[in-house]
Scaffold this motif. Structure first.
Motif, PDB file in Angstrom:
ATOM      1  N   ALA A   1      12.222  39.595  -2.172  1.00  0.00           N
ATOM      2  CA  ALA A   1      12.048  40.938  -2.728  1.00  0.00           C
ATOM      3  C   ALA A   1      10.766  41.582  -2.233  1.00  0.00           C
ATOM      4  N   ALA A   2      10.005  40.873  -1.415  1.00  0.00           N
ATOM      5  CA  ALA A   2       8.735  41.380  -0.905  1.00  0.00           C
ATOM      6  C   ALA A   2       8.949  42.632  -0.051  1.00  0.00           C
ATOM      7  N   PRO A   3       7.907  43.464   0.059  1.00  0.00           N
ATOM      8  CA  PRO A   3       8.042  44.743   0.756  1.00  0.00           C
ATOM      9  C   PRO A   3       8.214  44.608   2.261  1.00  0.00           C
ATOM     10  N   ALA A   4       8.779  45.647   2.851  1.00  0.00           N
ATOM     11  CA  ALA A   4       9.015  45.670   4.289  1.00  0.00           C
ATOM     12  C   ALA A   4       7.740  45.416   5.076  1.00  0.00           C
ATOM     13  N   GLY A   5       6.620  45.944   4.611  1.00  0.00           N
ATOM     14  CA  GLY A   5       5.364  45.766   5.334  1.00  0.00           C
ATOM     15  C   GLY A   5       4.963  44.315   5.485  1.00  0.00           C
TER      16      GLY A   5
ATOM     17  N   TRP B   1      16.510  49.517  -6.900  1.00  0.00           N
ATOM     18  CA  TRP B   1      16.976  49.949  -5.590  1.00  0.00           C
ATOM     19  C   TRP B   1      18.317  50.651  -5.757  1.00  0.00           C
ATOM     20  N   ILE B   2      18.859  51.187  -4.681  1.00  0.00           N
ATOM     21  CA  ILE B   2      20.116  51.925  -4.706  1.00  0.00           C
ATOM     22  C   ILE B   2      21.064  51.306  -3.687  1.00  0.00           C
ATOM     23  N   GLY B   3      22.296  51.075  -4.076  1.00  0.00           N
ATOM     24  CA  GLY B   3      23.276  50.641  -3.086  1.00  0.00           C
ATOM     25  C   GLY B   3      24.181  49.504  -3.494  1.00  0.00           C
ATOM     26  N   GLY B   4      23.908  48.863  -4.625  1.00  0.00           N
ATOM     27  CA  GLY B   4      24.812  47.830  -5.097  1.00  0.00           C
ATOM     28  C   GLY B   4      24.710  46.500  -4.383  1.00  0.00           C
ATOM     29  N   TYR B   5      23.772  46.348  -3.459  1.00  0.00           N
ATOM     30  CA  TYR B   5      23.616  45.088  -2.743  1.00  0.00           C
ATOM     31  C   TYR B   5      22.670  44.164  -3.511  1.00  0.00           C
ATOM     32  N   ASP B   6      22.573  42.937  -3.058  1.00  0.00           N
ATOM     33  CA  ASP B   6      21.604  41.982  -3.585  1.00  0.00           C
ATOM     34  C   ASP B   6      21.274  41.003  -2.472  1.00  0.00           C
ATOM     35  N   LYS B   7      20.527  39.969  -2.781  1.00  0.00           N
ATOM     36  CA  LYS B   7      20.170  38.986  -1.757  1.00  0.00           C
ATOM     37  C   LYS B   7      21.402  38.390  -1.087  1.00  0.00           C
ATOM     38  N   LEU B   8      22.422  38.092  -1.889  1.00  0.00           N
ATOM     39  CA  LEU B   8      23.607  37.435  -1.348  1.00  0.00           C
ATOM     40  C   LEU B   8      24.388  38.337  -0.419  1.00  0.00           C
TER      41      LEU B   8
ATOM     42  N   ALA C   1       3.407  51.079  -1.539  1.00  0.00           N
ATOM     43  CA  ALA C   1       3.253  51.895  -0.327  1.00  0.00           C
ATOM     44  C   ALA C   1       3.888  51.253   0.893  1.00  0.00           C
ATOM     45  N   PHE C   2       4.123  49.944   0.839  1.00  0.00           N
ATOM     46  CA  PHE C   2       4.685  49.227   1.987  1.00  0.00           C
ATOM     47  C   PHE C   2       6.182  48.984   1.843  1.00  0.00           C
ATOM     48  N   ARG C   3       6.804  49.602   0.840  1.00  0.00           N
ATOM     49  CA  ARG C   3       8.238  49.437   0.601  1.00  0.00           C
ATOM     50  C   ARG C   3       9.012  50.602   1.207  1.00  0.00           C
ATOM     51  N   LEU C   4      10.184  50.297   1.751  1.00  0.00           N
ATOM     52  CA  LEU C   4      11.031  51.317   2.375  1.00  0.00           C
ATOM     53  C   LEU C   4      12.308  51.579   1.597  1.00  0.00           C
ATOM     54  N   THR C   5      12.790  50.594   0.829  1.00  0.00           N
ATOM     55  CA  THR C   5      14.112  50.748   0.219  1.00  0.00           C
ATOM     56  C   THR C   5      14.130  50.387  -1.265  1.00  0.00           C
ATOM     57  N   SER C   6      12.979  50.174  -1.883  1.00  0.00           N
ATOM     58  CA  SER C   6      12.980  49.719  -3.268  1.00  0.00           C
ATOM     59  C   SER C   6      11.776  50.242  -4.033  1.00  0.00           C
TER      60      SER C   6
END
Length: 266
Positions: A55-59, A170-177, A130-135
């Protein structure tokens, strides 16, 4: 759930991919032990494909994909996948969402954040937001405010979960799996049915639940015991050590199984 030390020597002989949570699974109390980093390297050197799923940020994950001994990183609970380029200095990004929708997603998350922070005034965004893109990520308080943040996120149209560090939206209905399966199919040619046998997963908290429920080879580091009431399906095995020390136990068990398989084929 059994102690990992009781696993038969051949238990993980079919494993070709190690997927793993990062925070408090590879790390412990926020630090990455040298032995854990070396365990990642040993797995990769043995021919295992290693993919942190976090779950860590994109950065953070961009740096991990560039410099760590891993084959790629799934970031932000499934929002995007980083993979080092063939030349080794660039990183490919694969988002869950189509590229032409990313600006709209960011705008929607911004609007959701305003709703959440109005509904729960004590909600504080994580210092890595600040380093997150999708959450969206909020600091955990350990109080009922965490669950009120979850309710506010869901009420505003987001997906939400809690892990050991953050309340996540987040948005989109996805998860880790779902992102892991997409990556395995699209980038490695591993179909969903085969993945259950070829993949081993390690984690420690509630947002690992989909992974624990799907894969055959699952391990929780010792602190997972704190989250068992929130896990519909527990991991199959549990380590003695917490965090990175537990992951080293996991890596050793996989490598031991591979060594046994090699002996049988020679």
């Amino acid at each position: 759930m059994q102690n990992l030390s009781l696993a038969p020597a051949h238990q993980f002989s079919t494993v070709r991919f190690v997927l793993t949570d990062m925070d408090e699974t590879l790390t412990y109390q926020g630090r990455l032990p040298a032995d854990t980093y070396m365990a990642l390297e040993r797995l990769q050197a043995s021919g295992i494909c290693v993919l942190p799923v976090t779950a860590a940020p994109a950065g953070w994950c961009d740096q991990m994909a560039r410099m760590w001994p891993v084959d790629g990183v799934i970031a932000e609970n499934g929002g995007l996948f980083f993979r080092r380029s063939l030349l080794g200095h660039d990183v490919e990004r694969h988002h869950w969402h189509p590229s032409d929708s990313l600006e709209d997603i960011r705008n929607r998350l911004h609007s959701i954040a305003k709703i959440v922070e109005k509904a729960v005034p004590q909600a504080q965004q994580a210092d890595d937001q600040a380093f997150r893109l999708t959450s969206l990520a909020y600091r955990r308080t350990g109080t009922d405010a965490d669950h009120r943040i979850v309710d506010a996120l869901i009420g505003a149209g987001a997906d939400a979960t809690i892990n050991n560090l953050w309340v996540l939206g987040w948005i989109g209905g996805y998860d880790k799996l779902s992102m892991s399966l997409r990556v395995l199919v699209g980038n490695y040619g591993i179909d969903v049915e085969s993945a259950t046998e070829l993949v081993a997963y390690s984690g420690d908290s509630t947002n690992d639940a989909p992974m624990f429920g799907f894969f055959k080879h699952t391990v929780g580091v010792s602190t997972v015991i704190e989250y068992l009431p929130q896990l519909p399906v527990p991991p199959k095995w549990i380590t003695n050590g917490p965090g990175g020390a537990g992951f080293v136990e996991f890596a050793d068990a996989i490598l031991k199984s591979r060594q046994g398989e090699d002996r049988e084929t020679t």
